[in-house]
Design a protein around this motif. Structure first.
Motif, PDB file in Angstrom:
ATOM      1  N   SER A  92       1.166  -1.591   0.306  1.00 39.13           N
ATOM      2  CA  SER A  92      -0.947   0.527   0.203  1.00 39.13           C
ATOM      3  C   SER A  92       0.943   1.330   0.281  1.00 39.13           C
ATOM      4  O   SER A  92       1.869   1.447  -0.011  1.00 39.13           O
ATOM      5  CB  SER A  92      -0.577  -0.128   1.342  1.00 39.13           C
ATOM      6  N   GLY A  93       0.343   2.831  -0.210  1.00 34.52           N
ATOM      7  CA  GLY A  93       0.860   3.623  -0.173  1.00 34.52           C
ATOM      8  C   GLY A  93       1.441   4.173   1.284  1.00 34.52           C
ATOM      9  O   GLY A  93       2.250   4.592   1.516  1.00 34.52           O
ATOM     10  N   THR A  94       0.727   3.488   2.844  1.00 32.83           N
ATOM     11  CA  THR A  94       0.978   3.625   3.907  1.00 32.83           C
ATOM     12  C   THR A  94       2.673   2.944   4.049  1.00 32.83           C
ATOM     13  O   THR A  94       3.741   3.090   4.506  1.00 32.83           O
ATOM     14  CB  THR A  94      -0.623   3.056   4.574  1.00 32.83           C
ATOM     15  N   SER A 118      -1.666  16.668   4.777  1.00 33.14           N
ATOM     16  CA  SER A 118      -1.611  15.244   3.175  1.00 33.14           C
ATOM     17  C   SER A 118      -3.087  14.245   4.301  1.00 33.14           C
ATOM     18  O   SER A 118      -3.438  14.768   5.075  1.00 33.14           O
ATOM     19  CB  SER A 118      -0.782  15.016   3.948  1.00 33.14           C
ATOM     20  N   PHE A 119      -3.101  13.432   3.219  1.00 36.55           N
ATOM     21  CA  PHE A 119      -3.843  12.192   3.858  1.00 36.55           C
ATOM     22  C   PHE A 119      -2.952  11.375   5.238  1.00 36.55           C
ATOM     23  O   PHE A 119      -1.956  12.087   5.495  1.00 36.55           O
ATOM     24  CB  PHE A 119      -3.873  11.425   2.626  1.00 36.55           C
ATOM     25  N   ASP A 189       6.522  11.896  -0.917  1.00 42.05           N
ATOM     26  CA  ASP A 189       5.534  11.601  -1.247  1.00 42.05           C
ATOM     27  C   ASP A 189       4.269  11.769  -2.389  1.00 42.05           C
ATOM     28  O   ASP A 189       3.634  13.055  -2.215  1.00 42.05           O
ATOM     29  CB  ASP A 189       4.440  11.749   0.418  1.00 42.05           C
ATOM     30  N   ALA A 191       1.797   9.555  -3.551  1.00 41.70           N
ATOM     31  CA  ALA A 191       0.415   8.984  -3.829  1.00 41.70           C
ATOM     32  C   ALA A 191      -0.231  10.024  -4.623  1.00 41.70           C
ATOM     33  O   ALA A 191      -1.392   8.486  -4.859  1.00 41.70           O
ATOM     34  CB  ALA A 191       0.351   8.597  -2.010  1.00 41.70           C
ATOM     35  N   GLN A 192       0.058  10.972  -4.695  1.00 38.31           N
ATOM     36  CA  GLN A 192      -1.465  11.474  -4.963  1.00 38.31           C
ATOM     37  C   GLN A 192      -0.683  11.668  -6.255  1.00 38.31           C
ATOM     38  O   GLN A 192      -1.581  12.953  -7.807  1.00 38.31           O
ATOM     39  CB  GLN A 192      -2.157  12.606  -4.445  1.00 38.31           C
ATOM     40  N   SER A 213       0.963   5.934  -3.209  1.00 39.69           N
ATOM     41  CA  SER A 213       0.319   4.074  -3.632  1.00 39.69           C
ATOM     42  C   SER A 213       0.122   4.717  -4.730  1.00 39.69           C
ATOM     43  O   SER A 213      -0.624   5.473  -5.910  1.00 39.69           O
ATOM     44  CB  SER A 213      -0.596   4.733  -2.370  1.00 39.69           C
ATOM     45  N   ASN A 215      -3.724   2.490  -4.806  1.00 36.36           N
ATOM     46  CA  ASN A 215      -5.124   2.275  -4.350  1.00 36.36           C
ATOM     47  C   ASN A 215      -5.840   2.220  -5.190  1.00 36.36           C
ATOM     48  O   ASN A 215      -6.227   3.158  -6.240  1.00 36.36           O
ATOM     49  CB  ASN A 215      -5.150   2.670  -2.843  1.00 36.36           C
ATOM     50  N   LYS A 218      -6.544   6.280  -6.316  1.00 38.61           N
ATOM     51  CA  LYS A 218      -5.666   7.142  -6.685  1.00 38.61           C
ATOM     52  C   LYS A 218      -5.929   7.596  -7.915  1.00 38.61           C
ATOM     53  O   LYS A 218      -6.366   6.415  -9.090  1.00 38.61           O
ATOM     54  CB  LYS A 218      -4.575   6.108  -6.414  1.00 38.61           C
TER      55      LYS A 218
HETATM   56  C1  LIG Z   1      -3.716   7.269  -0.612  1.00 42.65           C
HETATM   57  C2  LIG Z   1      -2.030   8.474   0.562  1.00 42.65           C
HETATM   58  C3  LIG Z   1      -1.256   7.229   1.034  1.00 42.65           C
HETATM   59  C4  LIG Z   1      -1.843   6.064   1.588  1.00 42.65           C
HETATM   60  O1  LIG Z   1      -2.127   5.426   0.293  1.00 42.65           O
HETATM   61  P1  LIG Z   1      -2.557   4.302   0.950  1.00 42.65           P
HETATM   62  O2  LIG Z   1      -2.333   3.372  -0.102  1.00 42.65           O
HETATM   63  O3  LIG Z   1      -3.806   4.342   0.598  1.00 42.65           O
HETATM   64  O4  LIG Z   1      -2.338   3.204   2.519  1.00 42.65           O
HETATM   65  C5  LIG Z   1      -0.242   8.230   1.513  1.00 42.65           C
HETATM   66  N1  LIG Z   1      -0.219   9.448   0.739  1.00 42.65           N
HETATM   67  C6  LIG Z   1      -0.776  10.349   0.537  1.00 42.65           C
HETATM   68  C7  LIG Z   1      -0.326  11.868   0.302  1.00 42.65           C
HETATM   69  C8  LIG Z   1      -2.316   9.543   0.069  1.00 42.65           C
HETATM   70  O5  LIG Z   1      -2.680  10.524  -0.587  1.00 42.65           O
END
Ligand SMILES: *Cc1c(COP(=O)(O)O)cnc(C)c1O
Length: 395
Positions: A92-94, A118-119, A189, A191-192, A213, A215, A218
């Protein structure tokens, strides 16, 4: 972001509702209300569905369910896309952010400076490795403001985590200069922001390590949970490979404290298919963003994209002082909107009073931001309707 299923409106996506709003004396009056979901996670393109099912079929045939050959192909493809020597597929992104920080040696006693906006996974990854997040402020573009980082640097600061929020790359040249001057590690990071660029360089190519990420919500989306870490240093790569499965080396010997953050082969196989379609998807998102920029710039603040930046539009975020009323208005007209990410990370219940920071601009900005539907499935008709509804609100 916590929800994993389709958005609440998604089952009705495309359905036309005959409600009209009596309070709306504008251009949209008398028009049937359309449902515009924020995201629709169904696979509606038949060719794409067939390709995804074939990809899954290939994995069922060879049976290498975890870290199978498609994971290696996916890693190679991602490394190529983000101009890195290595990418490591993770769960996962986490996981990606936790493993990235752990691989470069961030741990107890260390401080990591990041954005408040941020998330929550961004800050939680710092806490999970035992370090402390410190929250700087954001600039007009809603990403980490380099000038706000400097006064927060202490003798415990080890790294900066730059979040390319909503799909826009931070001011990385300035953050790189700060990291260099103060001997800090720089982590992205992403992820986005998969597919975003700045000065021709892709998201994920700037820091020491970069987390992604994939997921299902995304931009480049799996059909479940998935992520990746990218880096250029072979030592970091080897450590990541070990850390993603309990810190094991040679399958038997535990050299590091780790957990299970491996990638499913099925997700990698489907992501390889999605990656093929990603340029078209990104082009459509950018087209819709350009449409909204044009239609809305005189009534709200549209995304501020610096010269030389190519936004990936994970979300299209507008700003207005009338945010809450506008959100209610749009929702009454069947348009699903989101506020990302409220509360700010340092103001989350488990964070208040625990960490250092100074972020007055973010505290103001979070009251004004609103994401409207802008993903690749939003049709021409839907985006025209969204823009009309926003404009009607201000008339
Ligand atoms: C979605 C997200 C994560 C975590 O990703 P997951 O795949 O949901 O664990 C981390 N950082 C940001 C900025 C995100 O948007």
């Amino acid at each position: 972001m916590a929800e994993t299923g389709a958005s609440s409106f998604s089952h009705e996506a495309g359905a036309v509702d005959i409600r009209t709003s009596p309070s709306d004396g504008s251009r949209t009056a008398g028009r049937s209300t359309m449902k515009v979901p924020f995201l629709d996670l169904r696979v509606t393109d038949e060719a794409e569905k067939a390709a995804l099912l074939a990809a899954v079929g290939g994995v069922l045939d060879h049976g290498r369910i975890i870290l199978g050959p498609e994971v290696a192909q996916f890693e190679e493809a991602i490394a190529g896309e983000v101009k890195r020597k290595f990418a490591v597929g993770v769960g996962s992104g986490t996981d990606a952010m936790i493993l990235a920080l752990r691989a470069i040696g961030i741990g107890p006693g260390d401080e990591v400076i990041t954005t408040p906006l941020s998330f929550i996974a961004t800050a939680n990854a710092v806490r999970i490795v035992g370090a402390e997040p410190v929250f700087a402020d954001i600039g007009d573009d809603l990403t980490l403001d380099p000038a706000s980082v400097v006064p927060l640097i202490s003798d415990r600061t080890r790294a900066i985590v730059a979040v390319h929020w909503a799909g826009l790359i931070c001011n990385m040249p300035a953050l790189e200069a700060i990291a260099h001057e103060h001997e800090l590690l720089l982590v992205e990071d992403c992820a986005q922001s998969f597919g975003a660029r700045r000065d021709g360089r892709p998201a994920g190519s700037w820091g020491t390590v970069s987390g992604f990420s994939m997921n299902s919500m995304k931009g480049l989306a799996s059909l479940g949970e998935a992520g990746a870490v990218a880096c250029d240093d072979v030592e970091f790569r080897d450590r990541l490979v070990s850390l993603r499965y309990n810190g094991l080396v040679d399958r038997e010997y535990c050299h590091y404290m780790g957990h299970n953050g491996r990638m499913d082969t099925i997700q990698a196989a489907m992501l390889l298919e999605r990656l093929r379609r990603y340029p078209d998807q990104l082009a459509r998102r950018r087209d819709t963003a350009a449409f909204y920029d044009e239609a809305l710039a005189d009534v709200v603040t549209t995304p501020q994209v610096p010269e030389g930046s190519e936004h990936a539009y994970y979300t299209y975020t507008i700003r207005t002082e009338a945010r809450d009323a506008l959100k209610s208005h749009l929702e009454a007209h069947g348009i699903e909107c989101k506020i990302q990410h409220d509360p700010l990370m340092p103001l989350q219940p488990d964070f208040v009073g625990k960490y250092r920071g100074h972020f007055p601009i973010a505290q103001e900005a979070i009251k004004s931001v609103l994401c409207v539907p802008a993903n690749e499935k939003v049709s021409d008709e839907q985006r025209t309707y969204v823009a009309d509804c926003v404009r009607a609100f201000f008339q």
